[in-house]
Design a protein around this motif. Structure first.
Motif, PDB file in Angstrom:
ATOM      1  N   HIS A 287      33.186 -46.478  19.828  1.00 31.13           N
ATOM      2  CA  HIS A 287      34.344 -45.388  20.413  1.00 31.13           C
ATOM      3  C   HIS A 287      35.724 -45.742  19.772  1.00 31.13           C
ATOM      4  O   HIS A 287      36.137 -46.748  19.505  1.00 31.13           O
ATOM      5  CB  HIS A 287      34.619 -45.053  21.939  1.00 31.13           C
ATOM      6  CG  HIS A 287      33.328 -44.777  22.600  1.00 31.13           C
ATOM      7  ND1 HIS A 287      33.203 -43.215  22.689  1.00 31.13           N
ATOM      8  CD2 HIS A 287      32.059 -45.278  23.119  1.00 31.13           C
ATOM      9  CE1 HIS A 287      31.932 -42.964  23.151  1.00 31.13           C
ATOM     10  NE2 HIS A 287      31.320 -44.418  23.544  1.00 31.13           N
ATOM     11  N   GLY A 288      36.208 -44.629  19.252  1.00 31.12           N
ATOM     12  CA  GLY A 288      37.653 -45.157  18.783  1.00 31.12           C
ATOM     13  C   GLY A 288      37.679 -44.788  17.068  1.00 31.12           C
ATOM     14  O   GLY A 288      36.711 -44.236  16.574  1.00 31.12           O
ATOM     15  N   ARG A 289      38.715 -44.613  16.505  1.00 37.82           N
ATOM     16  CA  ARG A 289      38.958 -44.214  15.087  1.00 37.82           C
ATOM     17  C   ARG A 289      38.743 -45.664  14.226  1.00 37.82           C
ATOM     18  O   ARG A 289      38.845 -46.638  14.559  1.00 37.82           O
ATOM     19  CB  ARG A 289      40.621 -44.179  14.941  1.00 37.82           C
ATOM     20  CG  ARG A 289      40.904 -42.699  15.545  1.00 37.82           C
ATOM     21  CD  ARG A 289      42.555 -42.457  14.938  1.00 37.82           C
ATOM     22  NE  ARG A 289      42.475 -42.136  13.466  1.00 37.82           N
ATOM     23  CZ  ARG A 289      43.284 -42.820  12.661  1.00 37.82           C
ATOM     24  NH1 ARG A 289      43.828 -43.604  12.774  1.00 37.82           N
ATOM     25  NH2 ARG A 289      43.234 -42.255  11.298  1.00 37.82           N
ATOM     26  N   ILE A 290      37.950 -45.216  13.142  1.00 36.19           N
ATOM     27  CA  ILE A 290      37.425 -46.260  12.220  1.00 36.19           C
ATOM     28  C   ILE A 290      38.270 -47.193  11.977  1.00 36.19           C
ATOM     29  O   ILE A 290      38.145 -48.567  11.959  1.00 36.19           O
ATOM     30  CB  ILE A 290      36.802 -45.637  11.054  1.00 36.19           C
ATOM     31  CG1 ILE A 290      35.401 -44.940  11.445  1.00 36.19           C
ATOM     32  CG2 ILE A 290      36.484 -46.552  10.035  1.00 36.19           C
ATOM     33  CD1 ILE A 290      34.842 -44.239  10.450  1.00 36.19           C
ATOM     34  N   PRO A 291      39.574 -46.983  11.611  1.00 43.25           N
ATOM     35  CA  PRO A 291      40.754 -47.921  10.984  1.00 43.25           C
ATOM     36  C   PRO A 291      40.841 -48.823  12.445  1.00 43.25           C
ATOM     37  O   PRO A 291      41.204 -50.080  12.216  1.00 43.25           O
ATOM     38  CB  PRO A 291      41.863 -47.042  10.804  1.00 43.25           C
ATOM     39  CG  PRO A 291      41.398 -46.006  10.376  1.00 43.25           C
ATOM     40  CD  PRO A 291      40.313 -45.665  11.254  1.00 43.25           C
ATOM     41  N   GLU A 292      40.770 -48.587  13.678  1.00 40.81           N
ATOM     42  CA  GLU A 292      41.100 -49.390  14.581  1.00 40.81           C
ATOM     43  C   GLU A 292      39.870 -50.231  15.104  1.00 40.81           C
ATOM     44  O   GLU A 292      39.917 -51.350  15.585  1.00 40.81           O
ATOM     45  CB  GLU A 292      41.341 -48.371  15.853  1.00 40.81           C
ATOM     46  CG  GLU A 292      42.902 -48.114  15.910  1.00 40.81           C
ATOM     47  CD  GLU A 292      43.060 -46.728  16.015  1.00 40.81           C
ATOM     48  OE1 GLU A 292      42.558 -46.162  16.887  1.00 40.81           O
ATOM     49  OE2 GLU A 292      44.193 -46.169  15.329  1.00 40.81           O
ATOM     50  N   ILE A 293      38.556 -49.845  14.704  1.00 41.25           N
ATOM     51  CA  ILE A 293      37.409 -50.479  15.264  1.00 41.25           C
ATOM     52  C   ILE A 293      36.751 -51.126  14.146  1.00 41.25           C
ATOM     53  O   ILE A 293      35.810 -52.040  14.544  1.00 41.25           O
ATOM     54  CB  ILE A 293      36.529 -49.573  15.945  1.00 41.25           C
ATOM     55  CG1 ILE A 293      36.226 -48.685  15.039  1.00 41.25           C
ATOM     56  CG2 ILE A 293      37.270 -49.165  17.305  1.00 41.25           C
ATOM     57  CD1 ILE A 293      35.024 -47.700  15.759  1.00 41.25           C
ATOM     58  N   LEU A 294      36.984 -51.065  12.894  1.00 40.19           N
ATOM     59  CA  LEU A 294      36.369 -51.469  11.715  1.00 40.19           C
ATOM     60  C   LEU A 294      36.236 -52.977  11.799  1.00 40.19           C
ATOM     61  O   LEU A 294      35.043 -53.491  11.456  1.00 40.19           O
ATOM     62  CB  LEU A 294      36.939 -51.028  10.390  1.00 40.19           C
ATOM     63  CG  LEU A 294      36.233 -51.528   9.232  1.00 40.19           C
ATOM     64  CD1 LEU A 294      34.841 -50.581   9.139  1.00 40.19           C
ATOM     65  CD2 LEU A 294      36.965 -51.178   7.890  1.00 40.19           C
ATOM     66  N   GLU A 295      37.160 -53.693  12.132  1.00 41.97           N
ATOM     67  CA  GLU A 295      37.218 -55.139  11.936  1.00 41.97           C
ATOM     68  C   GLU A 295      35.981 -55.732  13.170  1.00 41.97           C
ATOM     69  O   GLU A 295      35.404 -56.768  13.067  1.00 41.97           O
ATOM     70  CB  GLU A 295      38.425 -55.809  12.278  1.00 41.97           C
ATOM     71  CG  GLU A 295      38.592 -57.247  11.872  1.00 41.97           C
ATOM     72  CD  GLU A 295      39.996 -57.737  12.094  1.00 41.97           C
ATOM     73  OE1 GLU A 295      40.930 -57.109  12.105  1.00 41.97           O
ATOM     74  OE2 GLU A 295      40.056 -59.102  11.844  1.00 41.97           O
ATOM     75  N   THR A 296      35.795 -54.879  14.197  1.00 42.53           N
ATOM     76  CA  THR A 296      34.902 -55.209  15.104  1.00 42.53           C
ATOM     77  C   THR A 296      33.289 -55.099  14.616  1.00 42.53           C
ATOM     78  O   THR A 296      32.364 -55.634  15.116  1.00 42.53           O
ATOM     79  CB  THR A 296      35.109 -54.611  16.593  1.00 42.53           C
ATOM     80  OG1 THR A 296      34.983 -53.352  16.296  1.00 42.53           O
ATOM     81  CG2 THR A 296      36.197 -55.098  17.203  1.00 42.53           C
ATOM     82  N   ILE A 297      33.585 -53.982  13.931  1.00 42.77           N
ATOM     83  CA  ILE A 297      31.982 -53.642  13.209  1.00 42.77           C
ATOM     84  C   ILE A 297      31.561 -54.563  12.150  1.00 42.77           C
ATOM     85  O   ILE A 297      30.675 -54.930  12.090  1.00 42.77           O
ATOM     86  CB  ILE A 297      31.918 -52.175  12.788  1.00 42.77           C
ATOM     87  CG1 ILE A 297      32.472 -51.155  13.755  1.00 42.77           C
ATOM     88  CG2 ILE A 297      30.678 -51.964  12.037  1.00 42.77           C
ATOM     89  CD1 ILE A 297      32.581 -49.667  13.337  1.00 42.77           C
ATOM     90  N   THR A 298      32.601 -54.910  11.406  1.00 41.52           N
ATOM     91  CA  THR A 298      32.286 -55.860  10.241  1.00 41.52           C
ATOM     92  C   THR A 298      33.682 -56.581   9.940  1.00 41.52           C
ATOM     93  O   THR A 298      34.512 -56.187   9.183  1.00 41.52           O
ATOM     94  CB  THR A 298      31.876 -54.868   8.883  1.00 41.52           C
ATOM     95  OG1 THR A 298      31.851 -55.910   7.833  1.00 41.52           O
ATOM     96  CG2 THR A 298      32.694 -54.008   8.610  1.00 41.52           C
ATOM     97  N   PRO A 299      33.499 -58.142  10.528  1.00 42.31           N
ATOM     98  CA  PRO A 299      34.776 -58.876  10.331  1.00 42.31           C
ATOM     99  C   PRO A 299      35.112 -59.257   8.922  1.00 42.31           C
ATOM    100  O   PRO A 299      36.218 -59.222   8.535  1.00 42.31           O
ATOM    101  CB  PRO A 299      34.475 -60.042  11.109  1.00 42.31           C
ATOM    102  CG  PRO A 299      33.272 -59.665  11.938  1.00 42.31           C
ATOM    103  CD  PRO A 299      32.470 -58.494  11.222  1.00 42.31           C
TER     104      PRO A 299
END
Ligand code: FES
Length: 349
Positions: A287-299
């Motif tokens: 949930h959320g915009r990719i720029p805001e969550i990308l780091e949690t998806i792939t550090p």
């Protein structure tokens, strides 16, 4: 064992005995246009500058007598006989050759599917000769003068029957997009110009790939993904698709097919709006915009090639975050259509 030399770059590709030139190029990550892979369409035709080869059986409509006299060969069936076979390979930086755009080519609407309330899928087939294109390129569609030509990316990889698939977003003030989404009927004839765009990727990529797509920016990503997986790209390919709600994951069937057909393809969906009660079979999701969550998806993106397609804001915001995560390579190219349809794209060869 023979060696295929690419002119003018001088890059060399090994070709084991009995292997076709096309198969040897693909095994090393070089993308040569092709369609039938059986000597019937001519899509893989290139000029052979030196060396000898067994052409195998190729129809005259794919490789004419004049073509053969001028030194052309159909690489899907050609097997080198000499130690070196030198073939023409586009520009000096060894990018594949672009197909010259053509104009006013008639296509018939053979299918129209309402994918979401705002996106329809149109499938077009050529009445005569089809337009050849590289995955990730776009065409201009319309019916001038009432409906001016507008740019749309193909959502499919090239097919032997020349069919083109487009995702068209309904734009309230877009004269052509409104016509395409609301009025165009199955059986109607459209004019198509193209192909356009030079973001046809780096066929030498041999790293994991991350694809970030927002909304209808999924079209060029789908074309590139399908083409790359179909030609045997074996590194992990992860697509993160940003949509508002589960109902907006419009080509769900095609995405599920890619997941099951190619074990190295992974789909993740990110929802920008909460829509309780509805679920999507695409897992995992965020949930959320990719720029805001990308780091949690792939550090970390070290050693990863990243491709981004979507609106200008989506692409620039994603690129900023991606660059902070140390990617191997980032491919983006902003593009804005005259009517406000926009996407930016990056290409997987
Ligand atoms: S791919 Fe069709 S002739 Fe080679």
């Amino acid at each position: 064992m023979s060696v295929i030399r690419l002119y003018p770059s001088g890059n060399e590709v090994p070709c084991p005995d009995g292997m076709t030139v096309l198969a040897a190029l693909e095994a090393e990550g070089w993308a040569l246009p092709n369609n039938c892979r059986a000597g019937t369409c001519g899509e893989c035709k290139v000029k052979v500058r030196s060396g000898s080869f067994d052409q195998g059986f190729v129809l005259d409509m794919a490789l004419s007598k004049e073509d053969r006299e001028q030194g052309y060969g159909a690489m899907c069936m050609a097997k080198p006989l000499s130690e070196y076979l030198e073939i023409e390979w586009g520009t000096e930086d060894a990018k594949p050759t672009l197909f010259p755009p053509r104009e006013q080519i008639a296509y018939v609407v053979v299918e129209r599917i309402e994918r979401t309330p705002s996106i329809i899928e149109l499938r077009l087939r050529p009445i005569g000769e089809s337009l050849r294109f590289w995955p990730g390129q776009h065409m201009q569609l319309g019916a001038p003068p009432e409906h001016p030509l507008r740019n749309y990316s193909m959502a499919n990889a090239p097919r032997p029957d020349g069919e083109l698939t487009f995702y068209i977003t309904r734009e309230p003030f877009g004269q052509t997009s409104s016509w395409l989404t609301d009025s165009v009927a199955i059986g109607e004839t459209l004019m198509v110009n193209g192909p356009y765009g030079s973001f046809i990727g780096d066929p030498a990529i041999a790293t994991p790939v991350l694809l970030l797509a927002g909304g209808s920016g999924l079209a060029p990503i789908m074309s590139l993904t399908e083409a790359a997986l179909r030609r045997g790209f074996a590194h992990p390919v992860t697509l993160v698709f940003s949509v508002r709600t589960p109902a907006d994951v419009y080509p769900l069937g095609q995405l599920e097919y890619l997941k099951r057909r190619y074990p190295n393809f992974e789909l993740q969906v990110s929802y920008t709006r909460h829509d309780h009660g509805k679920t999507c079979t695409a897992e995992p999701h965020h949930h959320g915009r990719i720029p805001e969550i990308l780091e949690t998806i792939t550090p970390s993106l070290a050693g990863t090639a990243v491709f981004i397609a979507g609106s200008d804001h989506f692409v620039s915001d994603c690129a900023r975050v991606v660059n902070s995560l140390g990617p191997g390579m980032v491919y983006t190219e902003p593009f804005t259509d005259q009517q406000g349809d926009f996407f930016s794209l990056s290409i997987l060869g």
